[in-house]
Enzyme design. Structure first.
Site, short mmCIF file in Angstrom:
data_model
loop_
_atom_site.label_atom_id
_atom_site.label_comp_id
_atom_site.label_asym_id
_atom_site.label_seq_id
_atom_site.Cartn_x
_atom_site.Cartn_y
_atom_site.Cartn_z
N GLY A 97 0.83 -1.19 0.00
CA GLY A 97 0.00 0.00 0.00
C GLY A 97 0.86 1.24 0.00
CB ALA A 118 5.45 2.85 1.20
CB VAL A 119 1.66 -0.18 4.02
CG1 VAL A 119 1.46 -1.32 5.03
CG2 VAL A 119 1.06 1.12 4.58
CG ASP A 138 -7.47 11.45 7.41
OD1 ASP A 138 -6.56 10.87 6.78
OD2 ASP A 138 -8.45 11.98 6.84
N GLY A 159 -0.35 9.08 1.64
CA GLY A 159 0.34 10.35 1.68
C GLY A 159 1.48 10.37 2.68
CG MET A 160 0.91 10.33 6.84
SD MET A 160 1.96 11.71 7.32
CE MET A 160 2.87 10.96 8.65
#
Lengths: 635, 108
Positions: free
Chosen positions: A138, A144-145, A254, A141-142
């Protein structure tokens, strides 16, 4: 706002966008505006940029019409603007090559462009924090996973890594780590746990379980109107998760379908297997490098802030109430199939969040339980204090709806400090509360009055007008029922930096200033009729209208307000004896009221000159630079 | 990171303004420093200001299926068929540079 915006400023860009949109609309409607006329409406400082855009639009539409715009024609029409116009004409209307993609491909010419257009190979880290990275699963914005193997066991985990450009900022990194560690403290079935937080080199990361299932966003994309059973289950579990976090002082900021995980097997035909459990993701992790609570969310996550609370969108301090608003927006979408706040642009959505009151869900979907619809409406209250008191209260309410039990929705916090009703004769009163963006005038609503005698309608009966800086005023249709003997109480807070004045209109229609307020953050209370206790702000007998106005540079003067108030000679005479008693919004007539009508239902038409007068007064007060007002009429 | 590639100073300035307004991590490049844009999550091309062979390179790669992901373009000089081809390849297409070119219309 300056009349001549600096071309390098945002306001210039927005002006250009707006004028271009209007110009393009004319072409789309086959009724084009004159480019020269549009250009001349703009300040000179932005004309070159604007001309470039307008010329490009006209060029495109003329080509579609089969009447291409040529450079000689453009010079003839626009050459008088100056040499800059000629340069732009040359740039826009010079002949260009057009690639016909159906023709044979041209030979590759090596260039930097080739390098950046070629597919980029995935560069995976080998390990992060000792975990062996398998693949990326994934990206947001913050960061990657990644899917990774735990070297200490046989399990796989998900590792979220902060984007290097965010990680490079010490403030962002410190905040990420601090809030990730806070998220670790939340142990709850409906919050995705954080196993570990650390730093690998310069890159912060956190370790979470690998989630099976799908996001709520994916589910709603497939199934825009899920079953009420699922809505109630997901809503309750989200509220429980939010409640657990709020109890630990953590605010999500959020909450949205993309951050809500439905754990289960989406391919199963058994609903209980499809969604076993709801989990809220990314608690406390959605804040960004710039620490803003406004719309500046990180990177590509920014789209439309369709679930953002008004106070958050306005950049004000937020607490758990903001998460409740977001939950309400999610439930709205789940029960109606459409977002509560929508628009063609970010600005339009933000405006809708601040000023638009969506139709209640039951109006769009009569199949949903009325109690659920009412709860969603309350969650979407613009004022945080009008929303349910806590996420836990929302969870309890949703559980009651699930079980078909009566619902007690937590009262707004303001209810706890409302005075008890006193039955004293009350003349007509108009209360306008204006001030800076932080002024929170309290509406006098059902929630303040409480039950009176049997038979009193529960519907609110005050016409409320709200205006906030930058947005058009929108009347709210809430009205509050008032009986003979009711008292009026208003509580408002004058924020630091706002010079406010309390004024009133006496029985002669004369506007007087009652007092001014120091520009400090203080709460005031206005009660009518005064009892001698805390009633120093109470206007004298015979008062017909009471209001507070504010400015940031100085207190408004009586002369300014009087001029606005009396500018329209059509103001109807109001006698102190006139009272409108029980008013039901569905019974609006042109009947006036006098003392002989005590106890009767009286009403007035929508187009009543009083309302018209209020509109005009409000419009004239647009000149006040600080205006975040609530105007309501109690009569 | 969003890489905005343009040789038009006005558009580059506009891109930076939009990026600042939306809190985006956006950098405006020219072809001279295009190598820095390789790692961008989203590459936005101002086709009207770039060399004329930019368009041909785009379509060539679409035809071969060898185009990078995360691409958006804007141009006033795009035919309807070109637009359809680009959109079918997953490229965001617009006439001029506005905020939606840089970010999706809806967040997920």
């Amino acid at each position: 706002m300056s009349d001549t915006p600096d071309p390098g400023t945002m306001s210039a860009g927005e002006l250009i966008d707006r004028l271009c949109d209007d110009f393009e609309k004319g072409w789309l409607n086959h009724n084009p505006l004159s480019l020269t006329d549009v250009l001349q409406t703009a300040p000179e400082s932005v004309r070159p940029d604007l001309f470039r855009e307008l010329l490009s639009v006209e060029r495109e539409y003329r080509e579609k019409d089969g009447r291409p715009l040529t450079a000689p024609e453009a010079r003839m029409r626009f050459g008088a603007f100056g040499p800059w116009a000629d340069a732009i004409i040359q740039a826009i209307l010079a002949p260009t090559e057009h690639w016909d993609y159906n023709s044979a491909p041209k030979p590759e010419t090596p260039s930097p462009l080739s390098q950046i257009l070629d597919p980029q190979p995935e560069k995976l880290p080998i390990t992060i924090g000792g975990f062996h990275i398998q693949r990326r699963i994934g990206r947001g914005g913050m960061g990657a996973v990644y899917l990774a193997d735990d070297p200490l066991g046989s399990r796989q985990v998900a590792i979220k890594v902060m984007h290097p450009q965010h990680a490079a900022d010490p403030t962002s990194r410190a905040r990420f780590l601090r809030e990730a560690r806070s998220a670790m403290a939340i142990e709850h079935d409906h919050v995705v746990p954080v196993y570990q937080v650390g730093v690998d080199g310069d890159t912060p990361f956190l370790v979470m379980p690998v989630l099976k299932g799908e996001s709520l966003e994916d589910r709603l994309t497939r199934e825009p109107l899920p079953s009420i059973t699922l809505v109630l289950k997901v809503g309750r579990e989200m509220a429980e998760g939010l409640g657990a976090a709020h109890d630990k002082g953590l605010v999500h900021r959020d909450v949205k379908p993309g951050n809500t995980w439905l754990e289960g097997d989406p391919t199963s035909t058994d609903p209980t297997v499809q969604v076993r459990r709801t989990k809220v993701l990314d608690f406390g992790l959605a804040r960004t490098a710039d620490a803003s609570d406004g719309i500046s969310l990180s990177g590509l996550v920014v789209g439309t802030p369709a679930y953002m609370a008004p106070e958050q969108a306005a950049g004000r301090t937020v607490d758990g109430q903001a998460d409740l608003f977001s939950l309400g927006a999610i439930l709205y979408r789940m029960t109606t199939g459409k977002p509560a706040f929508d628009g063609p642009s970010l600005t339009a959505v933000l405006t809708a969040i601040a000023t638009h009151t969506p139709a209640s869900p039951i109006e769009l979907n009569p199949a949903i339980p009325p109690a659920l619809s009412e709860l969603v409406v309350q969650l979407l209250s613009k004022a945080p204090e009008d929303r349910p008191e806590s996420a836990n209260a929302v969870a309890v309410a949703l559980e009651a709806i699930e079980q078909g039990q009566p619902v007690l929705i937590g009262k707004p916090r303001g209810k706890q400090t409302a005075s008890r009703l006193r039955r004293i004769a009350v003349p007509a009163i108009l209360l306008c509360v204006f001030g800076g963006a932080a002024v929170a005038g309290r509406l006098l609503s059902n929630r303040w009055l409480g039950p009176a005698t049997a038979g009193v309608t529960d519907k609110a009966n005050l016409v409320v007008l709200v205006r906030r800086p930058g947005f058009d005023p929108k009347p709210l249709s809430e009205v509050v029922p008032l009986q003979n003997g009711d008292s009026l109480q208003a509580r408002f807070r004058v924020a630091a930096g706002v010079h406010a004045s309390l004024g009133y209109v006496n029985g002669s229609g004369r506007l007087e200033m009652l007092r001014s307020f120091e520009p400090r953050d203080t709460t005031y209370e206005a009660i009518w009729p005064g009892s001698g206790e805390g009633s120093e702000l109470g206007p004298p007998p015979g008062t017909e209208f009471l209001f507070v106005c504010g400015r940031t540079d100085r207190a408004p003067t009586a002369a300014e307000l009087q001029e606005a108030w009396t500018a329209d000679a059509g103001w109807p005479a109001l006698e102190p004896a006139e009272r409108l008693l029980r008013i039901r919004p569905d019974e609006i007539t042109s009947e006036g009221a006098g003392s002989r009508d005590l106890g009767k239902v009286v009403s007035f038409p929508e187009s009543d000159q009083v309302k018209h007068r209020l509109e005009q007064f409000r419009d004239r007060l647009r000149g006040f630079p600080v205006l975040d007002g609530i105007v309501f009429r109690h009569k | 990171m969003i890489a905005y590639l343009s040789h038009d100073q006005v558009n580059s300035s506009l891109a930076r303004r939009i990026g600042h307004r939306l809190g985006l991590d956006l950098i405006a490049f020219t072809l001279k420093d295009a190598d820095q844009a390789v790692a961008a999550d989203l590459l936005v091309l101002d086709l009207d200001s770039l060399p004329s062979d930019t368009r041909s390179k785009l379509f060539l790669r679409i035809g071969r299926g060898e185009l990078r992901s995360g691409l958006a373009v804007h141009s006033y000089q795009m035919s309807a068929s070109e637009t359809r081809t680009l959109q079918a390849a997953g490229i965001r297409v617009a006439r001029r540079l506005t905020a939606p070119v840089l970010v999706p219309a809806r967040s997920r």
